[in-house]
Design a protein around this motif. Structure first.
Motif, PDB file in Angstrom:
ATOM      1  N   MET A 239       0.836  -1.192   0.000  1.00 44.94           N
ATOM      2  CA  MET A 239       0.000   0.000   0.000  1.00 44.94           C
ATOM      3  C   MET A 239       0.874   1.246   0.000  1.00 44.94           C
ATOM      4  N   LEU A 240       0.350   2.316  -0.600  1.00 46.95           N
ATOM      5  CA  LEU A 240       0.987   3.628  -0.541  1.00 46.95           C
ATOM      6  C   LEU A 240      -0.023   4.578   0.081  1.00 46.95           C
ATOM      7  N   SER A 241       0.294   5.091   1.255  1.00 49.79           N
ATOM      8  CA  SER A 241      -0.649   5.947   1.970  1.00 49.79           C
ATOM      9  C   SER A 241      -0.471   7.398   1.564  1.00 49.79           C
ATOM     10  N   PRO A 242      -1.471   7.993   0.855  1.00 49.61           N
ATOM     11  CA  PRO A 242      -1.349   9.400   0.474  1.00 49.61           C
ATOM     12  C   PRO A 242      -1.432  10.333   1.666  1.00 49.61           C
ATOM     13  N   GLY A 243      -1.962   9.860   2.809  1.00 48.14           N
ATOM     14  CA  GLY A 243      -2.110  10.707   3.983  1.00 48.14           C
ATOM     15  C   GLY A 243      -0.794  11.062   4.647  1.00 48.14           C
ATOM     16  N   ASN A 244       0.295  10.345   4.276  1.00 44.29           N
ATOM     17  CA  ASN A 244       1.595  10.603   4.898  1.00 44.29           C
ATOM     18  C   ASN A 244       2.455  11.585   4.107  1.00 44.29           C
ATOM     19  N   ILE A 245       1.880  12.216   3.084  1.00 44.82           N
ATOM     20  CA  ILE A 245       2.663  13.068   2.201  1.00 44.82           C
ATOM     21  C   ILE A 245       3.316  14.212   2.969  1.00 44.82           C
ATOM     22  N   THR A 246       2.608  14.817   3.942  1.00 45.48           N
ATOM     23  CA  THR A 246       3.187  15.944   4.663  1.00 45.48           C
ATOM     24  C   THR A 246       4.399  15.510   5.478  1.00 45.48           C
ATOM     25  N   GLU A 247       4.355  14.317   6.051  1.00 46.83           N
ATOM     26  CA  GLU A 247       5.486  13.838   6.840  1.00 46.83           C
ATOM     27  C   GLU A 247       6.673  13.499   5.937  1.00 46.83           C
ATOM     28  N   LYS A 248       6.400  12.957   4.750  1.00 44.55           N
ATOM     29  CA  LYS A 248       7.492  12.678   3.817  1.00 44.55           C
ATOM     30  C   LYS A 248       8.164  13.969   3.367  1.00 44.55           C
ATOM     31  N   LEU A 249       7.367  15.006   3.146  1.00 44.39           N
ATOM     32  CA  LEU A 249       7.932  16.303   2.773  1.00 44.39           C
ATOM     33  C   LEU A 249       8.751  16.890   3.922  1.00 44.39           C
ATOM     34  N   ARG A 250       8.262  16.686   5.148  1.00 43.32           N
ATOM     35  CA  ARG A 250       8.987  17.214   6.310  1.00 43.32           C
ATOM     36  C   ARG A 250      10.321  16.506   6.475  1.00 43.32           C
ATOM     37  N   ILE A 251      10.315  15.187   6.326  1.00 43.54           N
ATOM     38  CA  ILE A 251      11.564  14.424   6.415  1.00 43.54           C
ATOM     39  C   ILE A 251      12.536  14.905   5.338  1.00 43.54           C
ATOM     40  N   ALA A 252      12.011  15.140   4.134  1.00 46.02           N
ATOM     41  CA  ALA A 252      12.867  15.588   3.035  1.00 46.02           C
ATOM     42  C   ALA A 252      13.516  16.929   3.320  1.00 46.02           C
ATOM     43  N   SER A 253      12.897  17.742   4.188  1.00 51.72           N
ATOM     44  CA  SER A 253      13.417  19.083   4.475  1.00 51.72           C
ATOM     45  C   SER A 253      14.431  19.088   5.624  1.00 51.72           C
ATOM     46  N   LEU A 254      14.606  17.951   6.301  1.00 54.18           N
ATOM     47  CA  LEU A 254      15.552  17.899   7.417  1.00 54.18           C
ATOM     48  C   LEU A 254      16.991  18.005   6.927  1.00 54.18           C
ATOM     49  N   GLN A 255      17.855  18.483   7.786  1.00 51.64           N
ATOM     50  CA  GLN A 255      19.279  18.569   7.470  1.00 51.64           C
ATOM     51  C   GLN A 255      19.984  17.360   8.083  1.00 51.64           C
ATOM     52  N   CYS A 256      20.232  16.345   7.280  1.00 53.48           N
ATOM     53  CA  CYS A 256      20.804  15.086   7.787  1.00 53.48           C
ATOM     54  C   CYS A 256      22.150  14.762   7.141  1.00 53.48           C
ATOM     55  N   ALA A 257      22.834  15.772   6.642  1.00 55.63           N
ATOM     56  CA  ALA A 257      24.102  15.544   5.951  1.00 55.63           C
ATOM     57  C   ALA A 257      25.085  14.800   6.860  1.00 55.63           C
ATOM     58  N   GLY A 258      25.631  13.719   6.335  1.00 52.83           N
ATOM     59  CA  GLY A 258      26.628  12.943   7.057  1.00 52.83           C
ATOM     60  C   GLY A 258      26.060  11.993   8.088  1.00 52.83           C
ATOM     61  N   GLU A 259      24.740  11.958   8.273  1.00 44.31           N
ATOM     62  CA  GLU A 259      24.139  11.135   9.339  1.00 44.31           C
ATOM     63  C   GLU A 259      23.910   9.688   8.899  1.00 44.31           C
ATOM     64  N   ILE A 260      23.935   8.804   9.892  1.00 38.56           N
ATOM     65  CA  ILE A 260      23.517   7.414   9.722  1.00 38.56           C
ATOM     66  C   ILE A 260      22.097   7.303  10.285  1.00 38.56           C
ATOM     67  N   VAL A 261      21.174   6.846   9.461  1.00 37.39           N
ATOM     68  CA  VAL A 261      19.766   6.745   9.850  1.00 37.39           C
ATOM     69  C   VAL A 261      19.361   5.281   9.887  1.00 37.39           C
ATOM     70  N   VAL A 262      18.579   4.911  10.905  1.00 39.77           N
ATOM     71  CA  VAL A 262      17.958   3.587  10.947  1.00 39.77           C
ATOM     72  C   VAL A 262      16.457   3.779  10.787  1.00 39.77           C
ATOM     73  N   ASP A 263      15.899   3.198   9.716  1.00 39.09           N
ATOM     74  CA  ASP A 263      14.457   3.249   9.463  1.00 39.09           C
ATOM     75  C   ASP A 263      13.898   1.885   9.859  1.00 39.09           C
ATOM     76  N   LEU A 264      13.221   1.843  11.000  1.00 34.47           N
ATOM     77  CA  LEU A 264      12.805   0.545  11.554  1.00 34.47           C
ATOM     78  C   LEU A 264      11.593  -0.060  10.856  1.00 34.47           C
ATOM     79  N   TYR A 265      10.827   0.735  10.123  1.00 34.01           N
ATOM     80  CA  TYR A 265       9.638   0.227   9.421  1.00 34.01           C
ATOM     81  C   TYR A 265       9.652   0.806   8.009  1.00 34.01           C
ATOM     82  N   ALA A 266      10.549   0.278   7.185  1.00 33.42           N
ATOM     83  CA  ALA A 266      10.865   0.936   5.916  1.00 33.42           C
ATOM     84  C   ALA A 266       9.792   0.791   4.854  1.00 33.42           C
ATOM     85  N   GLY A 267       9.040  -0.316   4.848  1.00 33.70           N
ATOM     86  CA  GLY A 267       8.061  -0.526   3.787  1.00 33.70           C
ATOM     87  C   GLY A 267       8.729  -0.504   2.425  1.00 33.70           C
TER      88      GLY A 267
END
Length: 475
Positions: A239-267
């Motif tokens: 499934m692709l949830s259109p209701g999460n679009i605002t959160e995806k945009l917010r994540i995209a705007s974060l400054q994460c240069a050089g960071e290691i990220v763990v996405d525990l529920y990646a889908g």
């Protein structure tokens, strides 16, 4: 200009009944053409003098048998022809209309060889186009259009390229199952699609798998573009949830240069890809236990050219063999990501800490205190601090540090009661995360609420929230 019209009756079983019962009303006997031939060459219309046209139009609209796809046309003898839905037109309609006009006036059925499309038909919405096409289709099969069929039509759907995903509450009537594959070809044509699928209930399995039936086409793989990111997935499996679009945009705007990220529920990469493509993360560990989602995730990493910056961990993230690596952990699971909190604390860097993005569905019923699953209570200092803020009238804008932690992200403004419930949930969560970290590290930690994001309303008085929680060891 339309071809000359014949003042005769419609064809088929209903036409023969009209023909036998409507003599004297201008319905002649030249009605021997097959219904399927007529359906491809024109439309049936009701003929009368201009002074009665408006009266007839209102009656036909009220009965639901006026054909809105074609214009009223003037015939060579000066009469007007009002297009009708032939399969819904019955003898009694003709008889009722005759009683509304003086004896001897025209009340007849005719066949218009080349009807002129109405303006509405030229600019009609997809919903209207679908209804009109299905009315013609069912008419050709001798099925009268009904209120039941009207209510059974979809009024919204998801479009993924050339595939349209119909809603679960559409096309449930028994009639549709008897019309065969041609029905779905008509629906797809009306909606401008080549493939068609229909949603069902989400299964109660561990993967929350969708129950989607492919109605037309060979496979359910689609491609979706979102904020410059390409996603591929099989609609019958993921499934692709259109209701999460605002959160995806917010994540995209974060400054994460050089960071290691763990996405525990990646889908399929809902948040993994924004971290890599837009936020500048150096590397993502993507955890997912649904093999179908993992297949799509790997395709999407390659599609977006970031496959070398991600390691996919297939399996239960509670068994993840990863420690002390993450600058940031994403816990994007609702209704609760609480099962993943211990592993989030496990993978967080122990030297400088990091940030957790914790998703949760939070209730905010009036006068009802929020109850977390673990029934954690505020300690005395937390209670006193929250009470002090409430008594100072700061429940509408509670600030910790230099950050406004309650923002509505362009959504409906939450009530003060809802906001205080969200704040209490955030503080309870911060307390438990701190306890987990101290238990793992055997030294003091501090947690700081940076932001509470309202993603969407999940149900009445239930909101999907994300808590940005900064976690740091005392040094």
């Amino acid at each position: 200009m339309a071809a000359p019209a014949r003042k005769d009756d419609v064809t088929g079983p209903r036409a023969r009944s009209l023909q036998s019962g409507a003599r004297g009303f201008g319905c002649g006997g030249s009605c021997k053409m097959a219904a399927e031939d007529l359906c491809s060459r024109g439309t049936v219309a009701l003929v009368t003098e201009p002074q009665f046209a408006q009266l007839f139009r209102k009656h036909l609209q009220r009965e639901g048998i006026l054909h809105r796809g074609y214009r009223v046309q003037k015939l060579p003898d000066g009469t007007l022809a009002l297009p009708v839905l032939s399969q819904s037109f019955a003898v009694q309609h003709l008889q009722q209309l005759k009683t509304k006009i003086p004896p001897g006036r025209t009340c007849a059925l005719t066949w218009i060889q080349n009807p002129i499309p109405s303006k509405a038909a030229k600019v009609q919405s997809p919903v209207h186009k679908l209804r009109n096409e299905l009315q013609r289709f069912t008419s050709a099969y001798g099925v009268a259009w009904s209120e039941e069929l009207e209510k059974d039509l979809p009024h919204s759907w998801q479009r993924h390229g050339d595939l349209v995903l119909l809603s679960e509450d559409s096309f449930k009537a028994k009639l549709w199952r008897n019309l065969g594959q041609e029905l779905w070809e008509v629906v797809a044509g009306a909606l401008g699609a080549r493939r068609l699928a229909k949603q069902g209930h989400v299964q109660a399995d561990l993967f929350r798998s969708p129950t989607v039936t492919l109605l037309l086409g060979q496979d359910g793989w689609v491609e979706h573009m979102d904020n410059g990111i390409r996603y591929m997935f099989d609609v019958t499996q993921c499934m692709l949830s259109p209701g999460n679009i605002t959160e995806k945009l917010r994540i995209a705007s974060l400054q994460c240069a050089g960071e290691i990220v763990v996405d525990l529920y990646a889908g399929i990469g809902y948040f993994t890809l924004p971290y890599l493509v837009h936020a500048g993360a150096a590397f993502v560990h993507a955890c997912e236990w649904n093999p179908c989602a993992v297949e799509a995730l790997k395709k999407n990493l390659e599609l977006n050219g970031v496959q070398d910056q991600c390691h996919v961990h297939l399996g239960d993230n509670r068994k993840l063999q990863l420690w002390n690596v993450a600058d940031r952990v994403n816990l994007g699971l609702i209704p609760s990501s609480e099962a993943g909190w211990p592993v989030a604390c496990q993978v967080l860097r122990k030297d400088v800490g990091g940030i957790l993005h914790i998703h949760q569905n939070v209730e905010s019923f009036p006068i009802k205190a929020l109850e977390l699953p673990h029934k954690l209570m505020l300690d005395q200092s937390d209670e006193q601090r929250l009470a002090q803020r409430m008594s100072n009238g700061q429940e509408d804008k509670i600030v910790q540090g230099d950050h406004n932690i309650l923002q509505d992200a362009g959504k409906r403004t939450p009530t003060p009661t809802a906001k205080s419930g969200w704040q209490r949930w955030a503080e309870l969560t911060a307390t438990q995360i701190r306890t987990l970290l101290e238990g793992l590290d055997e030294k003091p930690w501090r947690t700081k609420i940076l932001h509470i994001e309202q993603v969407k309303s999940y149900a009445p008085h239930v909101h999907h929230l994300v808590l940005d929680l900064e976690c740091q060891p005392f040094t």
